[in-house]
Design a protein around this motif. Sequence first.
Motif, short mmCIF file in Angstrom:
data_model
loop_
_atom_site.label_atom_id
_atom_site.label_comp_id
_atom_site.label_asym_id
_atom_site.label_seq_id
_atom_site.Cartn_x
_atom_site.Cartn_y
_atom_site.Cartn_z
N ARG A 233 16.19 66.25 34.78
CA ARG A 233 16.02 65.09 33.67
C ARG A 233 15.18 63.92 34.05
NH1 ARG A 233 17.13 68.37 30.35
NH2 ARG A 233 19.28 68.66 29.54
N GLU A 234 15.26 63.59 35.41
CA GLU A 234 14.51 62.44 35.88
C GLU A 234 13.46 62.60 36.47
OE1 GLU A 234 17.67 60.01 37.57
OE2 GLU A 234 18.78 59.87 35.84
N THR A 235 13.32 63.56 37.54
CA THR A 235 12.09 63.66 38.29
C THR A 235 11.70 65.21 38.17
OG1 THR A 235 13.49 64.29 40.31
CG2 THR A 235 12.66 61.84 39.93
N ALA A 236 12.41 66.20 38.81
CA ALA A 236 12.00 67.76 38.54
C ALA A 236 12.93 68.31 39.69
CB ALA A 236 10.55 67.98 39.10
N GLU B 178 8.32 67.15 47.08
CA GLU B 178 9.09 66.29 47.95
C GLU B 178 8.83 64.62 47.43
OE1 GLU B 178 9.44 66.89 52.02
OE2 GLU B 178 11.54 65.82 51.95
N PRO B 179 7.68 64.18 47.75
CA PRO B 179 7.45 62.76 47.27
C PRO B 179 8.22 62.49 45.80
CG PRO B 179 5.66 63.87 48.35
CD PRO B 179 6.53 64.70 48.00
N LEU C 245 11.45 66.15 43.73
CA LEU C 245 11.83 67.34 43.18
C LEU C 245 12.81 67.92 44.29
CD1 LEU C 245 10.77 70.18 41.98
CD2 LEU C 245 9.72 70.64 44.26
N LEU C 246 14.02 68.57 43.56
CA LEU C 246 15.13 69.14 44.27
C LEU C 246 15.12 70.56 43.97
CD1 LEU C 246 18.26 66.63 43.81
CD2 LEU C 246 16.53 66.87 45.80
N PRO C 247 15.69 71.62 45.07
CA PRO C 247 15.99 72.90 44.63
C PRO C 247 17.22 72.69 43.83
CG PRO C 247 16.66 72.26 46.99
CD PRO C 247 15.98 71.16 46.38
#
Lengths: 126, 367
Positions: B41-44, B221-222, B225-227
């Motif tokens: 919702r907020e990043t990826a 990553e910066p 992004l999370l798996p």
Amino acid sequence: MSNIPENLSYTKEHEWLSAADGVATVGITSFAAESLGDIVFVQLPEVGDNITAGEPCGEIESTKSVSELYAPVTGEVVEINEAAADAPEVINSDPYEQGWLFRVRTESMPELLDAQEYSKVVEEGE
Amino acid sequence: MTTQSPLHEVHTELGASFTDFAGWSMPVRYSSELAEHRAVRETAGQFDLSHMAEIEVTGPEAGRALNYAMVGNIAGIKVGRARYTMLCHETGGVLDDLVVYRPGEERFMVVANAGNAAVAVTELTDRARGFDAVVTDRSAETALIAVQGPRAVGILRGLLDSVELEGGLDALKYYAATPAVLGGHELLLARTGYTGEDGFELFCPAGEAPAVWRLVAEAGEPDGLLPAGLACRDTLRLEAGMPLYGNELTVRLTPFEANLGRLVKFDKSGDFVGRTALEKHGEPEQVLVGLRGTGRRAPRHGYRVLDGEQEVGEVTSGALSPTLGHPVAMAYLPPRLSEPGTGLSVDIRGRLEPVEVVALPFYKRAK
């Protein structure tokens, strides 16, 4: 590998107990917390409730599933962890300390598993 | 016997917990499904969807064959675009909900749910008989990685070697797809997803999936992004009001009950499987609605919905919405009770909890 402290007692239903002076503190193990995923709601017994070993005494709800919380001992509930009820994520992050669930005064302790025996239960479940 | 994703080793390295899903061992979460949900919702978030089925349909009559096989106007999809559609039984019941991409004039790619893969392959093969079209199951050789969330476009923009589209990635419309090259790997890049966010789906050869995954993970990553695993995928799609086959969609229901009657294109030329039954279909006796609860106990799949004392329907999916902070659920109810604002209750393990009918989706991203 799950964290299984040596100084606690365990049930096959993945609760832990720490007994002192006839009052047992009860929680769920890190293995149980990890298996459930993020816990978002707990329903605990109320202070004064008499609970019976092996019978459901509450509910633990994660994003995906609902599990019954079984009473590991018979006795009277004397304290519940309001902080864990208000912010159940503490059960995931710190299941053996701040994430304890309730305290129960008990006349006799049933036969429980020690850390080694419980780790076998966990290995079989993994 | 469970099938492993071509990304299995990557997931193991990342410390994933696995779950069996339609015969596949897939990551259910890596650390916390709530953190993964928030990331999308907020990043990826980055998903492995290699369990989905990819079925290629090629040939001069591929479009006509698919028009006969499905309820949508597939032959009318422009090259480079995609469409959400359904494969129905002769009775009108839904056999699967799918996305059809058209990478070429005579080439379509049908993406089916993992649990319905065998049915989709069999039905498409049968229904394409008599047409000059070839149906090939490409599932085993194809991996699918999704990158979903507001930062997905920025992460991929910097990573692509080339995109076969004038204007590049930013010109790629929602429900469009284009061939692209990422770190030397050729893939089909689609702006589609199942989370309610902007995002992309990358179809690549199974053997190249680990390399593609790592490139995306490193680049993202910066940006945070999370798996992301299947657990958060389910809460994301529920918030977005998207149906899940087996919950909101089954062969016992037609697209009309699910409020997806617009997908049935009676005006397309030629017959299609299910047309007769769907044309005869009157007003649905039950329709899919959204429910909003209070407190923290969520209605779940299979729970009874009550109007006063009377049982009026059943919950198909429900959870405590991580984004909204209150319980949300979908349920089938009689049309007379489907108006937003209608007050009902759900039997949550023996206790009646109040719920209110609300419009779907529960969550809509700001554009």
